[in-house]
Design an enzyme around this catalytic site. Structure first.
Site, short mmCIF file in Angstrom:
data_model
loop_
_atom_site.label_atom_id
_atom_site.label_comp_id
_atom_site.label_asym_id
_atom_site.label_seq_id
_atom_site.Cartn_x
_atom_site.Cartn_y
_atom_site.Cartn_z
N GLU A 138 -5.16 -1.99 -5.43
CA GLU A 138 -4.60 -3.11 -6.21
C GLU A 138 -3.78 -2.62 -7.41
OE1 GLU A 138 -4.89 -6.15 -4.96
OE2 GLU A 138 -6.15 -5.34 -3.35
N LYS B 128 2.68 1.83 7.86
CA LYS B 128 1.38 1.63 7.20
C LYS B 128 0.37 2.49 7.95
CE LYS B 128 -1.62 -0.25 4.40
NZ LYS B 128 -1.57 -0.06 2.94
#
Length: 239
Positions: free
Chosen positions: A12, A37
């Protein structure tokens, strides 16, 4: 720089939105871009993952995802708990090299920080970057504690002989506190690498059109943007 690995100093920290900004600037500069990814966690089979979010914000990128695990855990742990095959560093290397054949730039986005484990053998994004001989862009937070995590990440990269391209602040608030203002000066020092951008907090909520228009103003010319570190430091610190 056909392959760029993007990691964070933790979870985050703005890694995905930074990846999207780098992609948007490269596309605006006329380059073809792929986003890989390495491992997506905490997302169900039908949900949008980080690579999808990069494509939504940045536009015409090729996306690839090596594995997806339902629980929001480290990839190695999530794979084990789900009874699924883990991603290994050589999987990341092979996929990135294949994408690099047909694209000017491949952005490899990790999961969490540099040393988050992918498999039971302890393989990490750092192993993949080392094997690829690709530079790494580190996304860091602005506030208290970021100097420690950024320096630890930088030291690991130097130990491995991996180039640290620079640091981007993944979320810069409208009203930064004292620690944040000081960190603008200190982050390049502890990283031993330049500050290459600062994304305003909340830019992931912009419309794709507004995001793409604004992205060059958040990143330095090294990342195809127009952001200037010295000017930002003066605005942030007043000196």
């Amino acid at each position: 720089m056909p392959i760029l690995v993007i990691t964070g100093t933790g979870t985050e920290v703005g890694k995905t939105v930074t990846t999207a900004a780098v992609a948007a600037c490269a596309l605006a500069a006329g380059r073809s871009v792929a986003v890989l990814k390495a491992a997506q966690t905490g997302v169900g089979p039908a949900e949008r993952g980080d690579a999808d979010e990069v494509a939504r914000l940045a536009g015409g990128v090729t996306t690839a995802e090596l594995a997806r695990y339902p629980e929001p855990l480290a990839p190695g742990t999530a794979a084990r708990r789900a009874g699924l095959a883990p991603v290994r560093p050589y999987d990341v290397v092979e996929a990135a090299q294949k994408l690099a054949v047909d694209h000017d730039l491949v952005l490899v986005e990790g999961a969490g920080g540099l040393l988050v484990r992918f498999d039971e053998a302890g393989g990490t994004l750092a192993d993949a970057a080392e094997a690829l001989r690709a530079p790494v862009l580190v996304v860091a937070t602005a506030g208290l504690g970021t100097l420690n995590t950024t320096e630890l990440t930088a030291r690991e990269l130097r130990f491995r002989g991996v180039e640290l391209l620079g640091v981007v602040i993944g979320g810069w608030p409208e009203s930064p506190d004292l620690a944040m203002r000081c960190n603008v000066t200190d982050l390049p020092d502890v990283a031993g690498a330049p500050l290459l951008g600062a994304l305003p907090m909340g830019v992931g909520a912009l419309s794709p059109a507004d995001f793409r228009t604004a992205a060059p103003g958040w990143l330095a010319p090294r990342l195809d943007g127009a952001w200037e570190a010295d000017a930002f430091r003066v605005r942030a610190t007043g000196s």
